[in-house]
Scaffold this motif. Structure first.
Motif, PDB file in Angstrom:
ATOM      1  N   MET A 156      17.870   0.670 -89.285  1.00  8.69           N
ATOM      2  CA  MET A 156      18.989   0.189 -90.101  1.00  8.69           C
ATOM      3  C   MET A 156      19.474  -1.124 -89.521  1.00  8.69           C
ATOM      4  O   MET A 156      20.068  -1.165 -88.454  1.00  8.69           O
ATOM      5  CB  MET A 156      20.130   1.208 -90.136  1.00  8.69           C
ATOM      6  CG  MET A 156      21.374   0.733 -90.886  1.00  8.69           C
ATOM      7  SD  MET A 156      21.051   0.165 -92.577  1.00  8.69           S
ATOM      8  CE  MET A 156      20.542   1.702 -93.355  1.00  8.69           C
ATOM      9  N   ALA A 158      21.741  -4.315 -90.742  1.00  6.63           N
ATOM     10  CA  ALA A 158      22.702  -4.604 -91.809  1.00  6.63           C
ATOM     11  C   ALA A 158      22.365  -5.852 -92.615  1.00  6.63           C
ATOM     12  O   ALA A 158      22.899  -6.039 -93.710  1.00  6.63           O
ATOM     13  CB  ALA A 158      24.108  -4.730 -91.221  1.00  6.63           C
ATOM     14  N   ALA A 181      19.988   1.262 -84.766  1.00  5.99           N
ATOM     15  CA  ALA A 181      20.687   0.489 -85.797  1.00  5.99           C
ATOM     16  C   ALA A 181      21.532  -0.613 -85.181  1.00  5.99           C
ATOM     17  O   ALA A 181      22.060  -0.470 -84.079  1.00  5.99           O
ATOM     18  CB  ALA A 181      21.572   1.404 -86.635  1.00  5.99           C
ATOM     19  N   SER A 183      23.832  -4.539 -86.522  1.00  7.49           N
ATOM     20  CA  SER A 183      24.227  -5.420 -87.624  1.00  7.49           C
ATOM     21  C   SER A 183      23.420  -6.701 -87.680  1.00  7.49           C
ATOM     22  O   SER A 183      23.239  -7.290 -88.745  1.00  7.49           O
ATOM     23  CB  SER A 183      25.716  -5.777 -87.511  1.00  7.49           C
ATOM     24  OG  SER A 183      26.519  -4.626 -87.593  1.00  7.49           O
ATOM     25  N   LYS A 193      28.190  -6.257 -94.287  1.00  4.11           N
ATOM     26  CA  LYS A 193      27.791  -4.896 -93.968  1.00  4.11           C
ATOM     27  C   LYS A 193      27.541  -4.789 -92.470  1.00  4.11           C
ATOM     28  O   LYS A 193      27.042  -5.713 -91.850  1.00  4.11           O
ATOM     29  CB  LYS A 193      26.526  -4.511 -94.739  1.00  4.11           C
ATOM     30  CG  LYS A 193      26.124  -3.062 -94.589  1.00  4.11           C
ATOM     31  CD  LYS A 193      24.892  -2.752 -95.439  1.00  4.11           C
ATOM     32  CE  LYS A 193      24.466  -1.300 -95.276  1.00  4.11           C
ATOM     33  NZ  LYS A 193      23.236  -0.994 -96.080  1.00  4.11           N
ATOM     34  N   ALA A 195      26.261  -2.165 -89.039  1.00  2.35           N
ATOM     35  CA  ALA A 195      25.513  -0.987 -88.610  1.00  2.35           C
ATOM     36  C   ALA A 195      25.546  -0.942 -87.091  1.00  2.35           C
ATOM     37  O   ALA A 195      25.644  -1.977 -86.422  1.00  2.35           O
ATOM     38  CB  ALA A 195      24.068  -1.040 -89.110  1.00  2.35           C
ATOM     39  N   THR A 222      26.823   3.215 -90.539  1.00  2.94           N
ATOM     40  CA  THR A 222      26.960   1.974 -91.310  1.00  2.94           C
ATOM     41  C   THR A 222      28.373   1.938 -91.859  1.00  2.94           C
ATOM     42  O   THR A 222      29.001   2.967 -92.064  1.00  2.94           O
ATOM     43  CB  THR A 222      25.957   1.900 -92.471  1.00  2.94           C
ATOM     44  OG1 THR A 222      26.173   3.004 -93.343  1.00  2.94           O
ATOM     45  CG2 THR A 222      24.524   1.930 -91.954  1.00  2.94           C
TER      46      THR A 222
END
Length: 226
Positions: A156, A158, A181, A183, A193, A195, A222
């Motif tokens: 993940m 972002a 994860a 960002s 967004k 993460a 998230t």
């Protein structure tokens, strides 16, 4: 749950970042984060320093944003940790657990092939994560995967598409790699967004972070920056 940003770029060390350390830390503090990992582009990537500088000068400059962040973090009461983003033709790796003294002592890494360099860092105790493995961009010739040279995969990110993150998730599952994860934030509060990683206990050091990641004591989260 304690929340941590694991993938953050700051100016001036990362040439592609538009927010400095203070702006970034104030943003995460306002959102209620407990800490951040500053993961600027290393000497093999988009670092904002002249090529003519010596290896030692480049390393000192590289860690300057992190060291500045430590002081600002104390004032803001937000934890600041250091990571590194290595690059290889658009293929990137997040590395945690190696400090400035380690890098100053190992200039030979600049002459290693990337797989050899990653194996060496892992043997030295570093946590290695392949960042956004399915990222597509005009400057990336082709997608490269290093399933035998990393501990985990950024499933993940972002700033990546849903499709790219889904492919990363499949990659991690098929190779039994740690899901991760972040960002990949370059713009502080302008990041839409987010993460990162959360855990039930506060992270007290980078070694503790690595232990929690490997021990499956963390979760991916998230959120939207409103």
């Amino acid at each position: 749950m304690y929340q941590y940003e694991t993938h953050l770029h700051t100016f001036p060390v990362s040439r592609c970042a538009s927010a400095d350390v203070e702006e970034s830390l104030k943003f995460y503090k306002k959102l209620g984060y407990d800490g951040v990992f500053i993961t600027n582009h290393f000497l093999d990537g988009n670092i904002n320093i002249e090529k003519e500088k010596s290896y030692e000068e480049k390393v000192e400059f590289y860690f300057s944003d992190y060291e500045k962040g430590l002081e600002i973090g104390k004032k803001l009461d937000i934890q600041v940790f250091c990571g590194v983003e290595l690059s290889y033709g658009g293929t990137d790796f997040l590395v945690y657990g190696l400090d400035k003294e380690w890098f100053l002592s190992h200039p030979e890494i600049m002459d290693m092939r990337k797989r050899e360099e990653l194996a060496f860092m892992m043997a030295e105790g570093a946590l290695v994560i392949q960042a956004h493995p399915y990222r597509e961009a005009s400057y990336i010739d082709h997608i490269r995967l290093f399933p035998r040279s990393v501990h985990g995969v950024e499933v993940m990110n972002a700033n990546r598409t849903e499709s790219e993150n889904k492919m990363a998730q499949i990659y991690a599952e098929q190779y039994n790699l740690i899901p991760f994860a972040g960002s990949d934030n370059h713009v502080a509060a302008r990041q839409e967004k987010l993460a990162g990683i959360c855990c039930r206990q506060r992270i007290c050091s980078t070694d503790d972070f690595i232990s929690k990641i490997k021990g499956n004591e963390t979760k991916i989260f998230t959120r939207i920056n409103e």
